[in-house]
Design an enzyme around this catalytic site. Sequence first.
Site, PDB file in Angstrom:
ATOM      1  N   ASP A   1       0.909  -1.140   0.000  1.00  0.00           N
ATOM      2  CA  ASP A   1       0.000   0.000   0.000  1.00  0.00           C
ATOM      3  C   ASP A   1       0.948   1.188   0.000  1.00  0.00           C
ATOM      4  O   ASP A   1       1.540   1.519   1.033  1.00  0.00           O
ATOM      5  CB  ASP A   1      -0.875   0.006   1.255  1.00  0.00           C
ATOM      6  CG  ASP A   1      -1.870   1.153   1.222  1.00  0.00           C
ATOM      7  OD1 ASP A   1      -1.470   2.266   0.828  1.00  0.00           O
ATOM      8  OD2 ASP A   1      -3.037   0.952   1.582  1.00  0.00           O
ATOM      9  N   HIS A   2       1.114   1.825  -1.149  1.00  0.00           N
ATOM     10  CA  HIS A   2       2.223   2.780  -1.251  1.00  0.00           C
ATOM     11  C   HIS A   2       2.047   3.992  -0.326  1.00  0.00           C
ATOM     12  O   HIS A   2       3.009   4.668  -0.009  1.00  0.00           O
ATOM     13  CB  HIS A   2       2.469   3.202  -2.708  1.00  0.00           C
ATOM     14  CG  HIS A   2       1.524   4.245  -3.227  1.00  0.00           C
ATOM     15  ND1 HIS A   2       0.255   3.938  -3.650  1.00  0.00           N
ATOM     16  CD2 HIS A   2       1.651   5.582  -3.380  1.00  0.00           C
ATOM     17  CE1 HIS A   2      -0.338   5.058  -4.049  1.00  0.00           C
ATOM     18  NE2 HIS A   2       0.478   6.072  -3.904  1.00  0.00           N
TER      19      HIS A   2
ATOM     20  N   HIS B   1      -5.815   2.799   0.987  1.00  0.00           N
ATOM     21  CA  HIS B   1      -5.026   3.937   1.476  1.00  0.00           C
ATOM     22  C   HIS B   1      -5.702   4.693   2.625  1.00  0.00           C
ATOM     23  O   HIS B   1      -5.091   4.958   3.660  1.00  0.00           O
ATOM     24  CB  HIS B   1      -4.761   4.940   0.350  1.00  0.00           C
ATOM     25  CG  HIS B   1      -4.180   4.332  -0.895  1.00  0.00           C
ATOM     26  ND1 HIS B   1      -3.232   3.343  -0.863  1.00  0.00           N
ATOM     27  CD2 HIS B   1      -4.405   4.573  -2.212  1.00  0.00           C
ATOM     28  CE1 HIS B   1      -2.892   3.017  -2.101  1.00  0.00           C
ATOM     29  NE2 HIS B   1      -3.602   3.737  -2.943  1.00  0.00           N
TER      30      HIS B   1
HETATM   31  C1  BG6 Z   1      -3.420   4.764  -6.499  1.00  0.00           C
HETATM   32  C2  BG6 Z   1      -4.780   4.828  -7.144  1.00  0.00           C
HETATM   33  O1  BG6 Z   1      -3.342   3.660  -5.641  1.00  0.00           O
HETATM   34  O2  BG6 Z   1      -3.194   5.946  -5.780  1.00  0.00           O
HETATM   35  C3  BG6 Z   1      -4.884   6.048  -8.037  1.00  0.00           C
HETATM   36  O3  BG6 Z   1      -5.005   3.663  -7.896  1.00  0.00           O
HETATM   37  C4  BG6 Z   1      -4.518   7.292  -7.268  1.00  0.00           C
HETATM   38  O4  BG6 Z   1      -6.181   6.162  -8.585  1.00  0.00           O
HETATM   39  C5  BG6 Z   1      -3.198   7.118  -6.566  1.00  0.00           C
HETATM   40  O5  BG6 Z   1      -4.459   8.365  -8.176  1.00  0.00           O
HETATM   41  C6  BG6 Z   1      -2.874   8.287  -5.674  1.00  0.00           C
HETATM   42  O6  BG6 Z   1      -1.571   8.148  -5.195  1.00  0.00           O
HETATM   43  P1  BG6 Z   1      -0.699   9.410  -4.846  1.00  0.00           P
HETATM   44  O7  BG6 Z   1       0.573   8.826  -4.314  1.00  0.00           O
HETATM   45  O8  BG6 Z   1      -0.533  10.182  -6.112  1.00  0.00           O
HETATM   46  O9  BG6 Z   1      -1.472  10.161  -3.831  1.00  0.00           O
END
Ligand code: BG6
Length: 495
Positions: free
Chosen positions: A181-182, A244
């Site tokens: 989960d980045h 997230h």
């Molecule tokens: C991803 C989603 O996991 O996270 C995307 O699939 C989203 O739809 C993105 O835009 C948002 O990540 P960040 O790091 O740009 O906030």
Amino acid sequence: HSTQPTIFVIFGGTGDLNQRKLCPALYNLFLEGFMPRQFAIIGTGRKEIADSKFRTTLEEAVSQFSRTGKAEQKKWGEFAANLYYCPTDFNTPKTFENLKAQIEEKQAEFGGNAQIIFYLAVAPNFFPIIAECLQKYKLAQDEDNSRIVIEKPFGHNLETAKELNTLLSKIFSEKQIYRIDHYLGKETVQNMMAFRFANSLFEPLWNRSFIDHVQISVTEQLGVGDRGGYYEGAGALRDMIQNHLLQLLCLIGMETPISFDADEIRDRKVEVLKAMRSFSPEDIRFGTVRGQYSKGWVEGKEVPGYRSEAGVDPHSNTETFAAVKFHIDNWRWQGVPFYVRTGKRLNQTSSLITIQFKDVPHHIFSPEVTENWQQNRLIISIQPEMSIRLQVQAKRPGVNMVLNPVDMVFDYKGTYDTDSPEAYETLLLDAMTGDQTLFMRGDQVEAAWELVMPIINTWESKKSLNFPNYPADSWGPEEAEALIARDGFHWFHLP
Ligand code: BG6
């Protein structure tokens, strides 16, 4: 950092994720001296391309997407010498034999003690077949020295998430499985644990006696772009909230862990998910809102509505916005609502957590001097601004007693002169060193699905919607304002 020789195998080597995130992250780790002396990155994919082509494609990608840009040629050359490509067609498992041969060749070169990290940066329908091939070709049998990293989406619902967990657990032990989960790798998100558990100041206030409500808002200005094909089957609830945003909520809601041990922290987080109130039809009706953007104007340019995006059904009912009111039914949080919202094509790109404290028990200042009265708030800004603000009341300078809210600010830019690593740098390094703290355990993923399933099921059963219901560049559907306004609050955003 890990000194053990490492072989990365990236399934989806020619794909978008490798180009935008994985390779740039590995390259930055290399520049900063975090890669082991001996490593190899083997990209796989259906295309038949030579190593040289693979290297030049990634060179362009790194120049474009790495936070540091491509450094001088010499460094890139040193890094790129470790990049290989191996065509692999998942539908013809026999092609795994080539991959196996290539891994074995590298193993021999590294003296036989390399760890192998398989990174599944492919569409989820390939997860099972890849996992099975890894088993069949005995590529991941060494529990201590082989790992599998799985990108989202982890399942499409509770049932498929369980199926995937069951399948993976037949092939790998839990300590080999790294579910990404980045958001958990983001600098400011990691700091939430430091903030809560390395300071004594906040813990006494961190409960229902002092906190009024919590907001978690992740808004994006971008539309769905070229990901319509994937997004159609997902929607905002699956794409962002199930993973997230609920993870952010867990970091705010969790009890104090007794150590910084990976399982200890994941236990405390899963307890939050388990304590969350299940949704009754009534809660879904009054505590959830979904939306979809129509066309509009963004910075002087006309942008299409969701239904006109590539890969999207012109009658699509997929939500590009979702707002949900959650409750955690335990002693700490009883009666404290957690409002969560996320959406695309909104007015601002910003990820914010706002903790609003209770009002003073008795006002001694007259309404005339407190026109801008604002209850104390703690605002954790995850991105793009990286800061923590504590909003307090102060006296405005002047001969009269006039109060207004001011911010006590900790901001990364003003405090540190080093750049923050990208989430993927942190997470890839953790996968190399075998630290699972910032990865999702199987039971966490399932608990999060279990919580959102009633909403998904209700939403999917109701097909006649007034979509689209918010224009691009707005704050989303009006009902989302009403949801929080009914409780006497409003969505907070930075000016
Ligand atoms: C991803 C989603 O996991 O996270 C995307 O699939 C989203 O739809 C993105 O835009 C948002 O990540 P960040 O790091 O740009 O906030």
